[in-house]
Design an enzyme around this catalytic site. Structure first.
Site, PDB file in Angstrom:
ATOM      1  N   THR A  87       0.841  -1.194   0.000  1.00  0.00           N
ATOM      2  CA  THR A  87       0.000   0.000   0.000  1.00  0.00           C
ATOM      3  C   THR A  87       0.881   1.252   0.000  1.00  0.00           C
ATOM      4  O   THR A  87       1.951   1.256   0.605  1.00  0.00           O
ATOM      5  CB  THR A  87      -0.903   0.006   1.245  1.00  0.00           C
ATOM      6  OG1 THR A  87      -1.742  -1.150   1.220  1.00  0.00           O
ATOM      7  CG2 THR A  87      -1.785   1.246   1.292  1.00  0.00           C
ATOM      8  N   GLY A  88       0.414   2.293  -0.681  1.00  0.00           N
ATOM      9  CA  GLY A  88       1.122   3.574  -0.651  1.00  0.00           C
ATOM     10  C   GLY A  88       1.366   4.137  -2.029  1.00  0.00           C
ATOM     11  O   GLY A  88       1.079   3.499  -3.050  1.00  0.00           O
ATOM     12  N   THR A  91       4.184   4.822  -3.706  1.00  0.00           N
ATOM     13  CA  THR A  91       5.167   4.133  -4.547  1.00  0.00           C
ATOM     14  C   THR A  91       4.584   2.832  -5.087  1.00  0.00           C
ATOM     15  O   THR A  91       4.816   2.463  -6.241  1.00  0.00           O
ATOM     16  CB  THR A  91       6.466   3.860  -3.763  1.00  0.00           C
ATOM     17  OG1 THR A  91       6.920   5.074  -3.157  1.00  0.00           O
ATOM     18  CG2 THR A  91       7.561   3.341  -4.691  1.00  0.00           C
ATOM     19  N   GLY A 144       6.397  -0.636  -0.256  1.00  0.00           N
ATOM     20  CA  GLY A 144       7.288   0.469   0.061  1.00  0.00           C
ATOM     21  C   GLY A 144       7.634   0.481   1.545  1.00  0.00           C
ATOM     22  O   GLY A 144       7.403  -0.490   2.270  1.00  0.00           O
ATOM     23  N   ALA A 145       8.178   1.588   2.006  1.00  0.00           N
ATOM     24  CA  ALA A 145       8.501   1.766   3.420  1.00  0.00           C
ATOM     25  C   ALA A 145       8.507   3.253   3.734  1.00  0.00           C
ATOM     26  O   ALA A 145       8.787   4.081   2.859  1.00  0.00           O
ATOM     27  CB  ALA A 145       9.859   1.148   3.752  1.00  0.00           C
ATOM     28  N   GLY A 192       0.435   4.583   5.766  1.00  0.00           N
ATOM     29  CA  GLY A 192      -0.862   4.502   5.092  1.00  0.00           C
ATOM     30  C   GLY A 192      -1.902   3.742   5.879  1.00  0.00           C
ATOM     31  O   GLY A 192      -3.048   3.604   5.430  1.00  0.00           O
ATOM     32  N   GLU A 196      -0.051  -5.657   5.878  1.00  0.00           N
ATOM     33  CA  GLU A 196       1.246  -5.704   5.199  1.00  0.00           C
ATOM     34  C   GLU A 196       2.176  -6.716   5.867  1.00  0.00           C
ATOM     35  O   GLU A 196       2.872  -7.483   5.194  1.00  0.00           O
ATOM     36  CB  GLU A 196       1.882  -4.307   5.216  1.00  0.00           C
ATOM     37  CG  GLU A 196       1.177  -3.313   4.307  1.00  0.00           C
ATOM     38  CD  GLU A 196       1.670  -1.892   4.481  1.00  0.00           C
ATOM     39  OE1 GLU A 196       1.351  -1.059   3.616  1.00  0.00           O
ATOM     40  OE2 GLU A 196       2.355  -1.598   5.482  1.00  0.00           O
ATOM     41  N   LYS A 207      13.821   7.853   1.775  1.00  0.00           N
ATOM     42  CA  LYS A 207      13.339   6.928   2.806  1.00  0.00           C
ATOM     43  C   LYS A 207      14.473   6.115   3.447  1.00  0.00           C
ATOM     44  O   LYS A 207      14.226   5.384   4.411  1.00  0.00           O
ATOM     45  CB  LYS A 207      12.316   5.964   2.196  1.00  0.00           C
ATOM     46  CG  LYS A 207      11.143   6.645   1.502  1.00  0.00           C
ATOM     47  CD  LYS A 207      10.332   7.477   2.456  1.00  0.00           C
ATOM     48  CE  LYS A 207       9.208   8.222   1.761  1.00  0.00           C
ATOM     49  NZ  LYS A 207       8.207   7.345   1.156  1.00  0.00           N
TER      50      LYS A 207
END
Length: 217
Positions: free
Chosen positions: A28-29, A31, A82-83, A97, A103, A121
């Site tokens: 999720t997110g 990126t 992502g992170a 998010g 996740e 990041k």
């Protein structure tokens, strides 16, 4: 390149890890949204996907990719996510998010976890980004007080997770022992999960930089 262009570049690189007829885990997110968009040319080669959030599920379905329950498979070939922060040990803070629990579940059953980020990041020490903790609503104030007693700065997020729970974001943490903190907070009564990913770290890190995508294994 601006940040959005870096995200698109790293998303395109991640597509190369998707093998025909595979079952993907998708995070999720912003990126990850770029990654989903980049799947369009090969969407017919993807057997199915398991999603970590309702928002990702909707985006995958809009693209025409079949979304299945994690309970319908015994493992996932790869998980792409992502992170919010990631260090040199591939340990992460995730959950900006609000999908941290799902996740972490999806990551736990994936053969390969590929983390995609832009270079902003990547950090030496986790904790600059407020640490999300998903909490059962009944326990939100008791967990809040525990964090205050430890000298941190907890903040209630005005957000309800897809699981119907609350999120507390914790400021003022310098996380030098990520695994220890992950295990400690996860053991607090009322915590669903904490957004430290140290026990299940990334296997491959793709970093979008001004000089191209950097791969770390």
């Amino acid at each position: 390149m601006n940040q959005n262009e870096l995200k698109k570049a790293v998303a395109q690189e991640a597509v190369k890890y998707v093998k025909p007829n595979s079952v993907l885990g998708v995070g999720t997110g912003s990126t990850v949204n770029c990654f989903i968009d980049a799947l369009a040319p090969i969407k017919d080669q993807i057997k199915a996907a398991v999603s970590s959030s309702e928002a990702t599920t909707a985006r995958l379905k809009d693209l025409g990719i079949k979304v299945i329950s994690l309970n319908d498979v015994d493992h996932l070939d790869i998980y792409i996510d992502g992170a919010d922060e990631i260090n040199e040990n591939m340990e992460m803070i995730k959950g900006g998010g609000g999908a941290l629990t799902r996740e972490k579940i999806v990551a736990s059953v994936s053969k390969q976890f590929i983390c995609i980020v832009d270079e902003s990041k990547v950090v030496k020490e986790l904790g600059r980004f407020p640490l999300p903790i998903e909490v059962i609503p009944m326990a939100k104030e008791s967990i809040f007080r525990k964090l205050k007693d430890l000298g941190f700065e907890p903040v209630h997020r005005d957000f309800t997770t897809d699981n119907g729970n609350c999120i507390i974001d914790v400021k003022g943490m310098n996380i030098t022992n990520a695994r220890e903190w992950e295990e400690k907070i996860n053991n607090w009564v009322g915590v669903v999960t904490v957004g430290i990913f140290a026990n299940r770290k990334a296997d491959v890190l793709l970093i979008g930089t001004e000089n191209g995508v950097k791969t770390v294994k």
